[in-house]
Design a protein around this motif. Structure first.
Motif, short mmCIF file in Angstrom:
data_model
loop_
_atom_site.label_atom_id
_atom_site.label_comp_id
_atom_site.label_asym_id
_atom_site.label_seq_id
_atom_site.Cartn_x
_atom_site.Cartn_y
_atom_site.Cartn_z
N ALA A 22 -11.36 -2.80 1.84
CA ALA A 22 -11.69 -4.00 1.47
C ALA A 22 -10.60 -5.01 1.14
O ALA A 22 -10.92 -6.23 1.38
CB ALA A 22 -12.68 -3.66 0.48
N VAL A 23 -9.54 -4.60 0.87
CA VAL A 23 -8.57 -5.38 0.30
C VAL A 23 -7.28 -5.62 1.65
O VAL A 23 -6.89 -6.69 1.58
CB VAL A 23 -7.91 -5.07 -0.84
CG1 VAL A 23 -6.66 -5.88 -1.25
CG2 VAL A 23 -9.00 -4.91 -2.01
N PHE A 24 -6.97 -4.57 2.13
CA PHE A 24 -6.17 -4.66 3.11
C PHE A 24 -6.47 -4.51 4.56
O PHE A 24 -7.29 -3.47 4.82
CB PHE A 24 -4.87 -3.47 2.80
CG PHE A 24 -4.32 -3.48 1.46
CD1 PHE A 24 -3.28 -4.30 1.26
CD2 PHE A 24 -4.73 -2.59 0.61
CE1 PHE A 24 -2.76 -4.41 -0.16
CE2 PHE A 24 -4.34 -2.78 -0.74
CZ PHE A 24 -3.33 -3.53 -1.02
N ALA A 25 -5.77 -4.95 5.41
CA ALA A 25 -5.86 -4.66 6.90
C ALA A 25 -4.38 -4.43 7.33
O ALA A 25 -3.48 -4.71 6.97
CB ALA A 25 -6.50 -6.25 7.46
N PHE A 26 -4.62 -4.10 8.62
CA PHE A 26 -3.28 -3.58 9.37
C PHE A 26 -3.30 -4.49 10.65
O PHE A 26 -4.23 -4.45 11.44
CB PHE A 26 -3.43 -2.10 9.67
CG PHE A 26 -2.01 -1.67 10.18
CD1 PHE A 26 -0.74 -1.47 9.36
CD2 PHE A 26 -1.67 -1.02 11.39
CE1 PHE A 26 0.21 -1.03 9.67
CE2 PHE A 26 -0.68 -0.72 12.00
CZ PHE A 26 0.38 -0.64 11.32
N GLY A 43 -8.87 -3.06 -8.47
CA GLY A 43 -9.69 -1.77 -8.68
C GLY A 43 -8.68 -0.61 -8.45
O GLY A 43 -7.70 -0.70 -8.06
N PRO A 44 -9.48 0.74 -8.64
CA PRO A 44 -8.72 1.84 -8.60
C PRO A 44 -8.19 2.18 -7.10
O PRO A 44 -7.06 2.57 -7.08
CB PRO A 44 -9.79 2.94 -8.84
CG PRO A 44 -11.09 2.21 -8.95
CD PRO A 44 -10.79 0.83 -8.98
N GLN A 45 -8.93 1.66 -6.10
CA GLN A 45 -8.37 1.88 -4.83
C GLN A 45 -7.24 1.22 -4.60
O GLN A 45 -6.06 1.40 -3.81
CB GLN A 45 -9.50 1.30 -3.84
CG GLN A 45 -10.62 2.32 -3.44
CD GLN A 45 -11.43 1.88 -2.41
OE1 GLN A 45 -11.65 0.75 -2.30
NE2 GLN A 45 -12.11 2.61 -1.39
N VAL A 46 -7.09 -0.05 -5.11
CA VAL A 46 -5.74 -0.74 -5.03
C VAL A 46 -4.82 -0.29 -5.78
O VAL A 46 -3.45 -0.23 -5.10
CB VAL A 46 -6.16 -2.41 -5.48
CG1 VAL A 46 -4.91 -3.18 -5.49
CG2 VAL A 46 -7.11 -2.90 -4.33
N GLU A 48 -4.27 2.69 -6.24
CA GLU A 48 -4.00 4.02 -5.46
C GLU A 48 -3.08 3.36 -4.37
O GLU A 48 -2.16 4.18 -4.08
CB GLU A 48 -5.17 4.87 -5.03
CG GLU A 48 -4.72 5.88 -4.52
CD GLU A 48 -5.97 7.00 -4.09
OE1 GLU A 48 -7.25 6.68 -4.47
OE2 GLU A 48 -5.79 7.43 -3.11
N ALA A 49 -3.52 2.54 -3.76
CA ALA A 49 -2.73 2.02 -2.47
C ALA A 49 -1.33 1.63 -3.09
O ALA A 49 -0.26 1.85 -2.24
CB ALA A 49 -3.35 1.01 -1.93
N VAL A 50 -1.18 0.92 -4.25
CA VAL A 50 0.07 0.76 -4.54
C VAL A 50 1.14 1.63 -4.83
O VAL A 50 2.22 1.72 -4.36
CB VAL A 50 0.15 -0.25 -5.94
CG1 VAL A 50 1.37 -0.31 -6.54
CG2 VAL A 50 -0.68 -1.59 -5.79
N GLU A 51 0.42 2.80 -5.37
CA GLU A 51 1.04 4.01 -5.76
C GLU A 51 1.65 4.80 -4.61
O GLU A 51 2.39 5.36 -4.68
CB GLU A 51 0.40 4.98 -6.55
CG GLU A 51 0.18 4.61 -8.21
CD GLU A 51 -0.99 5.13 -8.91
OE1 GLU A 51 -1.16 6.51 -8.58
OE2 GLU A 51 -1.05 4.71 -10.03
N LYS A 52 0.66 4.71 -3.49
CA LYS A 52 1.14 5.62 -2.34
C LYS A 52 1.70 4.94 -1.21
O LYS A 52 2.12 5.69 -0.31
CB LYS A 52 -0.47 6.11 -1.86
CG LYS A 52 -1.35 6.98 -2.86
CD LYS A 52 -0.77 8.26 -3.29
CE LYS A 52 -1.63 8.78 -4.18
NZ LYS A 52 -1.67 10.35 -4.40
N CYS A 53 1.89 3.79 -1.46
CA CYS A 53 2.60 3.02 -0.32
C CYS A 53 3.99 3.63 -0.24
O CYS A 53 4.72 3.67 -1.26
CB CYS A 53 2.87 1.46 -0.59
SG CYS A 53 3.94 0.70 0.33
#
Ligand code: SF4
Length: 68
Positions: A22-26, A43-46, A48-53
């Motif tokens: 919902a926040v990132f596209a490729f 949100g938690p998804q964001v 997580e995305a920050v942590e897992k990038c």
């Protein structure tokens, strides 16, 4: 919080678009923040995305109060 992607660090793993679509596209080989999603990104998804990038290319910054 405001989210952005540092394109100079991103190497195009697409993890962010997979974890928080919902926040990132490729696009064009890079992760990008969807238009309008930058300010709504706490949100938690964001997180997580920050942590897992894998290249730490996703940047969360405090929102500047006076900007709005
Ligand atoms: S997860 Fe990180 S390296 Fe992968 S596409 Fe997103 S910003 Fe780029």
């Amino acid at each position: 919080m405001k989210v952005s992607v540092d394109r100079s660090l991103c190497y195009g793993s697409a993890e962010c678009a997979y974890r928080a679509p919902a926040v990132f596209a490729f696009e064009d080989g890079y992760g990008v923040v969807r238009p309008g999603a930058a300010q709504a990104a706490d949100g938690p998804q964001v997180r997580e995305a920050v942590e897992k990038c894998p290249s730490q290319a996703i940047v969360l910054t405090e929102r500047e109060e006076r900007e709005e």
